[in-house]
Design a protein around this motif. Structure first.
Motif, PDB file in Angstrom:
ATOM      1  N   LEU A 123       0.812  -1.217   0.000  1.00  0.00           N
ATOM      2  CA  LEU A 123       0.000   0.000   0.000  1.00  0.00           C
ATOM      3  C   LEU A 123       0.847   1.269   0.000  1.00  0.00           C
ATOM      4  O   LEU A 123       0.643   2.158  -0.832  1.00  0.00           O
ATOM      5  CB  LEU A 123      -0.941   0.005   1.206  1.00  0.00           C
ATOM      6  N   TRP A 124       1.810   1.373   0.936  1.00  0.00           N
ATOM      7  CA  TRP A 124       2.579   2.612   1.033  1.00  0.00           C
ATOM      8  C   TRP A 124       3.424   2.886  -0.206  1.00  0.00           C
ATOM      9  O   TRP A 124       3.415   4.002  -0.721  1.00  0.00           O
ATOM     10  CB  TRP A 124       3.424   2.597   2.297  1.00  0.00           C
ATOM     11  N   PRO A 125       4.158   1.891  -0.743  1.00  0.00           N
ATOM     12  CA  PRO A 125       4.863   2.155  -2.005  1.00  0.00           C
ATOM     13  C   PRO A 125       3.929   2.536  -3.150  1.00  0.00           C
ATOM     14  O   PRO A 125       4.292   3.328  -4.018  1.00  0.00           O
ATOM     15  CB  PRO A 125       5.577   0.823  -2.277  1.00  0.00           C
ATOM     16  N   THR A 126       2.723   1.983  -3.155  1.00  0.00           N
ATOM     17  CA  THR A 126       1.749   2.339  -4.190  1.00  0.00           C
ATOM     18  C   THR A 126       1.364   3.812  -4.080  1.00  0.00           C
ATOM     19  O   THR A 126       1.282   4.527  -5.085  1.00  0.00           O
ATOM     20  CB  THR A 126       0.485   1.466  -4.067  1.00  0.00           C
ATOM     21  N   ILE A 127       1.142   4.270  -2.846  1.00  0.00           N
ATOM     22  CA  ILE A 127       0.805   5.674  -2.625  1.00  0.00           C
ATOM     23  C   ILE A 127       1.965   6.572  -3.048  1.00  0.00           C
ATOM     24  O   ILE A 127       1.769   7.613  -3.683  1.00  0.00           O
ATOM     25  CB  ILE A 127       0.446   5.912  -1.151  1.00  0.00           C
ATOM     26  N   ARG A 128       3.191   6.141  -2.693  1.00  0.00           N
ATOM     27  CA  ARG A 128       4.363   6.938  -3.063  1.00  0.00           C
ATOM     28  C   ARG A 128       4.464   7.105  -4.574  1.00  0.00           C
ATOM     29  O   ARG A 128       4.718   8.201  -5.081  1.00  0.00           O
ATOM     30  CB  ARG A 128       5.645   6.285  -2.534  1.00  0.00           C
ATOM     31  N   MET A 129       4.276   5.983  -5.310  1.00  0.00           N
ATOM     32  CA  MET A 129       4.407   6.074  -6.753  1.00  0.00           C
ATOM     33  C   MET A 129       3.267   6.880  -7.355  1.00  0.00           C
ATOM     34  O   MET A 129       3.451   7.570  -8.362  1.00  0.00           O
ATOM     35  CB  MET A 129       4.487   4.695  -7.397  1.00  0.00           C
ATOM     36  N   ALA A 130       2.083   6.811  -6.757  1.00  0.00           N
ATOM     37  CA  ALA A 130       0.965   7.618  -7.251  1.00  0.00           C
ATOM     38  C   ALA A 130       1.260   9.107  -7.095  1.00  0.00           C
ATOM     39  O   ALA A 130       0.863   9.925  -7.929  1.00  0.00           O
ATOM     40  CB  ALA A 130      -0.319   7.248  -6.504  1.00  0.00           C
ATOM     41  N   ILE A 131       1.968   9.464  -6.032  1.00  0.00           N
ATOM     42  CA  ILE A 131       2.290  10.871  -5.775  1.00  0.00           C
ATOM     43  C   ILE A 131       3.482  11.335  -6.595  1.00  0.00           C
ATOM     44  O   ILE A 131       3.468  12.411  -7.190  1.00  0.00           O
ATOM     45  CB  ILE A 131       2.565  11.094  -4.280  1.00  0.00           C
ATOM     46  N   PHE A 132       4.512  10.503  -6.658  1.00  0.00           N
ATOM     47  CA  PHE A 132       5.770  10.936  -7.265  1.00  0.00           C
ATOM     48  C   PHE A 132       5.961  10.485  -8.703  1.00  0.00           C
ATOM     49  O   PHE A 132       6.840  10.988  -9.393  1.00  0.00           O
ATOM     50  CB  PHE A 132       6.952  10.452  -6.419  1.00  0.00           C
ATOM     51  N   GLY A 133       5.158   9.533  -9.176  1.00  0.00           N
ATOM     52  CA  GLY A 133       5.203   9.205 -10.590  1.00  0.00           C
ATOM     53  C   GLY A 133       5.910   7.922 -10.947  1.00  0.00           C
ATOM     54  O   GLY A 133       6.803   7.457 -10.252  1.00  0.00           O
ATOM     55  N   TYR A 134       5.501   7.358 -12.068  1.00  0.00           N
ATOM     56  CA  TYR A 134       6.112   6.155 -12.631  1.00  0.00           C
ATOM     57  C   TYR A 134       7.230   6.544 -13.584  1.00  0.00           C
ATOM     58  O   TYR A 134       7.044   7.336 -14.502  1.00  0.00           O
ATOM     59  CB  TYR A 134       5.060   5.334 -13.375  1.00  0.00           C
ATOM     60  N   TRP A 135       8.419   6.025 -13.336  1.00  0.00           N
ATOM     61  CA  TRP A 135       9.595   6.187 -14.183  1.00  0.00           C
ATOM     62  C   TRP A 135       9.799   7.662 -14.525  1.00  0.00           C
ATOM     63  O   TRP A 135       9.983   8.497 -13.657  1.00  0.00           O
ATOM     64  CB  TRP A 135       9.458   5.317 -15.437  1.00  0.00           C
ATOM     65  N   HIS A 136       9.752   8.019 -15.817  1.00  0.00           N
ATOM     66  CA  HIS A 136      10.068   9.377 -16.240  1.00  0.00           C
ATOM     67  C   HIS A 136       8.973  10.382 -15.873  1.00  0.00           C
ATOM     68  O   HIS A 136       9.206  11.594 -15.949  1.00  0.00           O
ATOM     69  CB  HIS A 136      10.304   9.405 -17.746  1.00  0.00           C
ATOM     70  N   LEU A 137       7.798   9.895 -15.469  1.00  0.00           N
ATOM     71  CA  LEU A 137       6.708  10.811 -15.125  1.00  0.00           C
ATOM     72  C   LEU A 137       6.931  11.505 -13.793  1.00  0.00           C
ATOM     73  O   LEU A 137       6.156  12.396 -13.422  1.00  0.00           O
ATOM     74  CB  LEU A 137       5.370  10.067 -15.131  1.00  0.00           C
TER      75      LEU A 137
END
Length: 316
Positions: A94-108
C-alpha cells in the motif's frame, strides 16, 4: 522561439539516450560522456525553460493555471502508462503504491516534480531574484552533499524516500525547484537580452567540458556508483545552454518541433520498457542502439498521430 524548440528536441533525444544509450557498446568512457554526462543536462534545461515560461504566466496572473496544466498532464500520462506500469504496481504494498501515485512512474516523476516546484514558485512570486537564487543554491548544495554521502557509501536511502525508479535526487525539492527558479530569474532579469551572445557561447562550451570531466571523475572516485542525475557542473552548464538557446537568432520556423520534443519525452518509455521486458533485442549485439532507434521512431509516429487527431492540446 526556434532555438528553444530545437534544443528541446535534442534534449528529448538525450532523455531517450539516458534510458537506452545507443553508444553503450563503445565502452564505459563514452557511456560516461553521453548517458551519464552530457545527456544529464536534459532535465535541468527542461526545468529552466519551464521556469522561464512559468514566470511569464505569473506576470500575466496565470501562475496557478500553469500548475493546473502540469497536474492535468501528470494525471493523464499516469493513466496512459497504467498498462505498462501494471507489473510494478501489482507488486507493491500500500505505502509504495501511494508513493508512486504521488511521485510518478519512471520518467513521469518529472511532471509530478514540475507541478510541486511550480506551486512553490508561485507562492514565492514576491521574493526578490536574489532571494530565489539563494534558495536555489542552497537546495542544490544540499543535493550535492546528499550525492556525495551516497557515493561514499556512507548512507543508503531508506524506503520512505527511495522507490525504484524514483531515486532521492529526482524530486521537486533538490532538482525541480532549483532549476525552475533559475528559469524564473532568467526571465525576470532579462538575462538572455543583457548578456553578450559570444560570451555566453564561450562560457557554455567551457561548462559543457566541465560536465564531461565531472562525470568521468565521479565514476573514478565513487565507492558506490550513483546515477549522475545531479552534478555540480550542471548548475553552470544548464542555464548557460538555456540562455544560448533563448539568444538563437530566429532564422527559421520551429514548426512542430516543440510538440515532437514533448511527444518523444512522454512516449519513449512505452517502447523502451516493452522492448526490454518482452524481447531479446539487447542480445542482437548492438547494445541499446536498436532500442533507442525504435523508441525514437515509434514516439515520433505516435506524436504525429496525436497531432493529426488533435489530441495534442490535452496530451502535449
Amino acid at each position: 522561439m526556434p532555438g528553444v524548440d530545437l534544443l528541446k528536441l535534442v534534449l528529448a533525444l538525450m532523455v531517450v539516450g539516458i534510458h537506452a544509450n545507443p553508444f553503450v557498446i563503445l565502452g564505459r568512457p563514452v557511456q560516461l560522456a553521453t548517458g551519464e554526462g552530457l545527456y544529464r543536462l536534459a532535465v535541468p534545461v527542461f526545468l529552466i525553460f519551464n521556469g522561464y515560461f512559468l514566470q511569464g504566466a505569473i506576470t500575466a496572473g496565470r501562475g496557478w493555471g500553469y500548475v493546473r496544466r502540469a497536474l492535468q498532464l501528470y494525471v493523464i500520462w499516469m493513466l496512459i502508462y497504467l498498462p505498462v506500469a501494471w507489473p510494478l504496481w501489482a507488486s507493491l504494498d500500500l505505502w509504495p503504491t501511494i508513493r508512486m501515485a504521488i511521485f510518478g512512474y519512471w520518467h513521469l516523476w518529472y511532471l509530478s516534480a514540475l507541478a510541486m516546484a511550480a506551486s512553490a514558485a508561485v507562492l514565492l512570486r514576491d521574493w526578490s531574484s536574489a532571494g530565489l537564487l539563494r534558495l536555489a543554491g542552497g537546495l542544490f548544495a544540499a543535493a550535492l552533499v546528499l550525492l556525495a554521502v551516497m557515493s561514499a557509501g556512507l548512507w543508503k536511502p531508506w524506503p520512505v524516500i527511495f522507490t525504484d525508479p524514483l531515486p532521492p535526487l529526482r524530486n521537486a525539492v533538490v532538482m525541480g525547484l532549483p532549476f525552475l527558479l533559475l528559469g524564473v530569474v532568467i526571465r525576470r532579469e532579462g538575462l538572455a537580452a543583457r548578456w553578450p551572445r559570444q560570451t555566453v557561447l564561450w562560457a557554455c562550451g567551457a561548462a559543457l567540458l566541465l560536465v564531461l570531466v565531472e562525470s568521468w571523475t565521479l565514476a573514478a572516485i565513487s565507492v558506490r556508483p550513483q546515477s549522475h542525475d545531479l552534478m555540480a557542473s550542471l548548475i553552470l552548464a544548464a542555464p548557460l545552454l538555456a540562455i544560448a538557446a533563448l539568444q538563437w537568432p530566429p532564422r527559421f520556423e520551429a514548426g512542430a518541433m516543440g510538440a515532437y520534443s514533448s511527444g518523444i519525452y512522454f512516449l519513449h518509455v512505452i517502447f523502451v520498457s516493452l522492448l526490454l521486458r518482452h524481447t531479446e533485442i539487447k542480445q542482437w549485439g548492438y547494445g541499446s542502439a536498436p532500442v533507442w532507434v525504435i523508441a525514437v521512431i515509434g514516439s515520433v509516429a505516435l506524436t504525429w498521430g496525436i497531432r493529426r487527431s488533435r489530441l495534442d492540446r490535452w496530451l502535449l
